[in-house]
Design a protein around this motif. Sequence first.
Motif, PDB file in Angstrom:
ATOM      1  N   LYS A  42       1.141  -1.213  -0.243  1.00 33.98           N
ATOM      2  CA  LYS A  42       0.087   0.449   0.141  1.00 33.98           C
ATOM      3  C   LYS A  42       1.426   1.109   0.448  1.00 33.98           C
ATOM      4  CE  LYS A  42      -3.546   2.515   3.312  1.00 33.98           C
ATOM      5  NZ  LYS A  42      -3.842   2.474   4.259  1.00 33.98           N
ATOM      6  N   SER A  44       0.593   5.233   0.180  1.00 32.08           N
ATOM      7  CA  SER A  44      -0.339   6.081   0.588  1.00 32.08           C
ATOM      8  C   SER A  44       0.276   7.833   0.656  1.00 32.08           C
ATOM      9  CB  SER A  44       0.083   6.643   2.316  1.00 32.08           C
ATOM     10  OG  SER A  44      -1.275   5.232   2.349  1.00 32.08           O
ATOM     11  N   ASP A 125      -9.025   8.183  -2.235  1.00 35.51           N
ATOM     12  CA  ASP A 125      -8.673   8.163  -0.469  1.00 35.51           C
ATOM     13  C   ASP A 125      -6.598   8.055  -1.205  1.00 35.51           C
ATOM     14  OD1 ASP A 125     -10.478   6.612   0.334  1.00 35.51           O
ATOM     15  OD2 ASP A 125     -10.024   4.400  -0.344  1.00 35.51           O
ATOM     16  N   LYS A 126      -6.406   8.745  -2.426  1.00 38.05           N
ATOM     17  CA  LYS A 126      -5.031   8.995  -2.542  1.00 38.05           C
ATOM     18  C   LYS A 126      -4.117   7.915  -2.354  1.00 38.05           C
ATOM     19  CE  LYS A 126      -4.933  13.350  -0.950  1.00 38.05           C
ATOM     20  NZ  LYS A 126      -6.225  13.618  -0.006  1.00 38.05           N
ATOM     21  N   GLU A 127      -4.274   5.936  -2.424  1.00 33.88           N
ATOM     22  CA  GLU A 127      -3.606   5.791  -1.743  1.00 33.88           C
ATOM     23  C   GLU A 127      -3.666   4.654  -2.804  1.00 33.88           C
ATOM     24  OE1 GLU A 127      -5.064   4.782   2.658  1.00 33.88           O
ATOM     25  OE2 GLU A 127      -5.903   3.362   1.137  1.00 33.88           O
TER      26      GLU A 127
END
Length: 135
Positions: A42, A44, A125-127
């Motif tokens: 992940k 971020s 989510d900008k993920e």
Amino acid sequence: MFLDEYEALEKSWGIDLPRAAEVKSLLTTENNARGDGEWFTKYSYSKPINFAETTFVQLTTQQVAEANNKIENFKIRTIKFRQNEQSVVEVFKTHVIQAAEGDYYFYKALDHGNDTIVLLYKTADKELYKYEWHQ
């Protein structure tokens, strides 16, 4: 010399990602000198990524199922390959990621499907999630 995460993506897949504010390895099963294994990571970001000049596809309603199928296939293959190892199963239960319209998606397979990568950027989510498989 080991390549960092971003150099490895560029070298293996031709993907140039911006540096994330945080990178979290959710699953790493690298298990030999050849670099075989599975990676679920992940990334971020503190601000949105502009994918205009990239090979990422912005998902339409019709394309969401394809992206979700690629992610599901990665999960199924990984769990089966890892023989239902509890820690692997738990990672996928804890991190249920679904593509949605407007998200960005990238998929590539090499070596007759023995090496695959799925990248999903969750716009809201900008993920960015990476599902990488090497066998």
